[in-house]
Design a protein around this motif. Sequence first.
Motif, PDB file in Angstrom:
ATOM      1  N   ALA A  58     -13.606 -17.452  45.888  1.00  9.99           N
ATOM      2  CA  ALA A  58     -14.938 -16.843  45.980  1.00  9.99           C
ATOM      3  C   ALA A  58     -15.486 -16.952  47.391  1.00  9.99           C
ATOM      4  O   ALA A  58     -16.254 -16.106  47.836  1.00  9.99           O
ATOM      5  N   ALA A  59     -15.102 -17.988  48.142  1.00  9.69           N
ATOM      6  CA  ALA A  59     -15.586 -18.159  49.516  1.00  9.69           C
ATOM      7  C   ALA A  59     -14.829 -17.282  50.492  1.00  9.69           C
ATOM      8  O   ALA A  59     -15.112 -17.294  51.685  1.00  9.69           O
ATOM      9  N   GLY A  60     -13.831 -16.527  50.000  1.00  9.15           N
ATOM     10  CA  GLY A  60     -13.090 -15.640  50.883  1.00  9.15           C
ATOM     11  C   GLY A  60     -11.899 -16.311  51.546  1.00  9.15           C
ATOM     12  O   GLY A  60     -11.211 -15.692  52.331  1.00  9.15           O
ATOM     13  N   LYS A  61     -11.645 -17.582  51.243  1.00  8.48           N
ATOM     14  CA  LYS A  61     -10.499 -18.276  51.830  1.00  8.48           C
ATOM     15  C   LYS A  61      -9.355 -18.274  50.814  1.00  8.48           C
ATOM     16  O   LYS A  61      -9.600 -18.293  49.612  1.00  8.48           O
ATOM     17  N   PRO A  62      -8.105 -18.282  51.302  1.00  7.47           N
ATOM     18  CA  PRO A  62      -6.976 -18.324  50.365  1.00  7.47           C
ATOM     19  C   PRO A  62      -7.020 -19.599  49.527  1.00  7.47           C
ATOM     20  O   PRO A  62      -7.400 -20.659  50.013  1.00  7.47           O
ATOM     21  N   SER A  63      -6.650 -19.475  48.232  1.00 11.40           N
ATOM     22  CA  SER A  63      -6.666 -20.638  47.343  1.00 11.40           C
ATOM     23  C   SER A  63      -5.499 -21.571  47.621  1.00 11.40           C
ATOM     24  O   SER A  63      -5.547 -22.738  47.277  1.00 11.40           O
ATOM     25  N   ALA A  64      -4.445 -21.076  48.245  1.00  8.45           N
ATOM     26  CA  ALA A  64      -3.297 -21.904  48.630  1.00  8.45           C
ATOM     27  C   ALA A  64      -2.750 -21.339  49.924  1.00  8.45           C
ATOM     28  O   ALA A  64      -2.960 -20.175  50.230  1.00  8.45           O
ATOM     29  N   PRO A  65      -2.059 -22.143  50.700  1.00 16.86           N
ATOM     30  CA  PRO A  65      -1.484 -21.622  51.938  1.00 16.86           C
ATOM     31  C   PRO A  65      -0.526 -20.471  51.667  1.00 16.86           C
ATOM     32  O   PRO A  65       0.147 -20.448  50.635  1.00 16.86           O
ATOM     33  N   ALA A  66      -0.473 -19.507  52.582  1.00 16.88           N
ATOM     34  CA  ALA A  66       0.420 -18.366  52.432  1.00 16.88           C
ATOM     35  C   ALA A  66       1.852 -18.855  52.321  1.00 16.88           C
ATOM     36  O   ALA A  66       2.260 -19.785  52.991  1.00 16.88           O
ATOM     37  N   GLY A  67       2.620 -18.204  51.453  1.00 16.62           N
ATOM     38  CA  GLY A  67       4.024 -18.561  51.287  1.00 16.62           C
ATOM     39  C   GLY A  67       4.265 -19.678  50.295  1.00 16.62           C
ATOM     40  O   GLY A  67       5.401 -20.035  50.036  1.00 16.62           O
ATOM     41  N   THR A  68       3.217 -20.268  49.722  1.00 14.16           N
ATOM     42  CA  THR A  68       3.387 -21.325  48.733  1.00 14.16           C
ATOM     43  C   THR A  68       3.852 -20.695  47.431  1.00 14.16           C
ATOM     44  O   THR A  68       3.194 -19.802  46.907  1.00 14.16           O
ATOM     45  N   PRO A  69       5.018 -21.137  46.907  1.00 13.53           N
ATOM     46  CA  PRO A  69       5.466 -20.528  45.659  1.00 13.53           C
ATOM     47  C   PRO A  69       4.555 -20.888  44.501  1.00 13.53           C
ATOM     48  O   PRO A  69       3.983 -21.973  44.467  1.00 13.53           O
ATOM     49  N   SER A  70       4.415 -19.956  43.578  1.00 11.09           N
ATOM     50  CA  SER A  70       3.582 -20.226  42.411  1.00 11.09           C
ATOM     51  C   SER A  70       4.302 -21.231  41.522  1.00 11.09           C
ATOM     52  O   SER A  70       5.509 -21.384  41.606  1.00 11.09           O
ATOM     53  N   PRO A  71       3.579 -21.913  40.629  1.00 13.49           N
ATOM     54  CA  PRO A  71       4.232 -22.874  39.748  1.00 13.49           C
ATOM     55  C   PRO A  71       5.327 -22.245  38.895  1.00 13.49           C
ATOM     56  O   PRO A  71       6.235 -22.911  38.469  1.00 13.49           O
ATOM     57  N   ALA A  72       5.242 -20.944  38.631  1.00  9.74           N
ATOM     58  CA  ALA A  72       6.244 -20.266  37.830  1.00  9.74           C
ATOM     59  C   ALA A  72       7.448 -19.839  38.671  1.00  9.74           C
ATOM     60  O   ALA A  72       8.385 -19.268  38.152  1.00  9.74           O
ATOM     61  N   VAL A  96      18.747 -24.971  41.081  1.00  8.88           N
ATOM     62  CA  VAL A  96      17.410 -24.372  41.041  1.00  8.88           C
ATOM     63  C   VAL A  96      17.241 -23.551  39.768  1.00  8.88           C
ATOM     64  O   VAL A  96      18.098 -22.741  39.423  1.00  8.88           O
ATOM     65  N   ARG A  97      16.109 -23.792  39.092  1.00  5.27           N
ATOM     66  CA  ARG A  97      15.733 -22.972  37.934  1.00  5.27           C
ATOM     67  C   ARG A  97      14.814 -21.876  38.445  1.00  5.27           C
ATOM     68  O   ARG A  97      13.784 -22.137  39.058  1.00  5.27           O
ATOM     69  N   LEU A  98      15.197 -20.634  38.186  1.00  5.50           N
ATOM     70  CA  LEU A  98      14.407 -19.488  38.637  1.00  5.50           C
ATOM     71  C   LEU A  98      13.309 -19.178  37.632  1.00  5.50           C
ATOM     72  O   LEU A  98      13.316 -19.664  36.502  1.00  5.50           O
ATOM     73  N   ALA A  99      12.355 -18.366  38.034  1.00 12.23           N
ATOM     74  CA  ALA A  99      11.202 -18.032  37.191  1.00 12.23           C
ATOM     75  C   ALA A  99      11.617 -17.390  35.868  1.00 12.23           C
ATOM     76  O   ALA A  99      10.949 -17.575  34.854  1.00 12.23           O
ATOM     77  N   ASP A 100      12.742 -16.678  35.848  1.00 14.16           N
ATOM     78  CA  ASP A 100      13.192 -16.032  34.614  1.00 14.16           C
ATOM     79  C   ASP A 100      13.965 -16.975  33.688  1.00 14.16           C
ATOM     80  O   ASP A 100      14.452 -16.564  32.643  1.00 14.16           O
ATOM     81  N   GLY A 101      14.108 -18.261  34.079  1.00 14.46           N
ATOM     82  CA  GLY A 101      14.797 -19.243  33.258  1.00 14.46           C
ATOM     83  C   GLY A 101      16.263 -19.419  33.596  1.00 14.46           C
ATOM     84  O   GLY A 101      16.904 -20.350  33.106  1.00 14.46           O
ATOM     85  N   SER A 102      16.824 -18.537  34.406  1.00 16.68           N
ATOM     86  CA  SER A 102      18.221 -18.679  34.814  1.00 16.68           C
ATOM     87  C   SER A 102      18.332 -19.756  35.900  1.00 16.68           C
ATOM     88  O   SER A 102      17.322 -20.214  36.441  1.00 16.68           O
TER      89      SER A 102
END
Length: 190
Positions: A58-72, A96-102
Amino acid sequence: MRRVRKALTGPLAVGVLVAAVAGVGFGLYWFQPWKLWQDETVQEALPGAVATSAPPTAAGKPSAPAGTPSPAGPQTRASGELISHEHATSGTVKLVRLADGSHVVRLEDLDTSNGPDLRVLLTDAPVKEGRVGWHVFDDGEHVSLGRLKGNKGSQNYALPDGVDPARYTSVSIWCDRFDVSFGAAELARA
């Protein structure tokens, strides 16, 4: 002396020459020594690791640094450092477990010798240092993830459907032609 020269210039000499040429040809095919001086570098990105900027707050700033992978996004389940066996080998291995479960086995900053018929094996064998660790990876349960794409760089190897990654504890860069490990890493669970 004349008799020896005559014997070596006849059919026997032709037979010896043909056998020598065939032996050299087979040796070159089997050992492929030129690969020791040929490097193949492969640089692959981790599947699903797309760098995107986070939506602004809401303040116009990114909620996480750019390039940070989502938890999924991709999650490292296990990792380890490669040790040398038959050839000097270094780099990091990640499961590594990918987002699709593979799952993929990821080799990062791999540096080893090139060779004939190199494979990436996911195994249940313990990683042992020295010569005792060279030949153990095809003894127990193992899955070949395919030919090594390059002897240098960062690469991904997909686990086939139905393979339970929890059953395996190590990864080997395996020379299938000579049944020997070039290097291996024990996978420590994250």
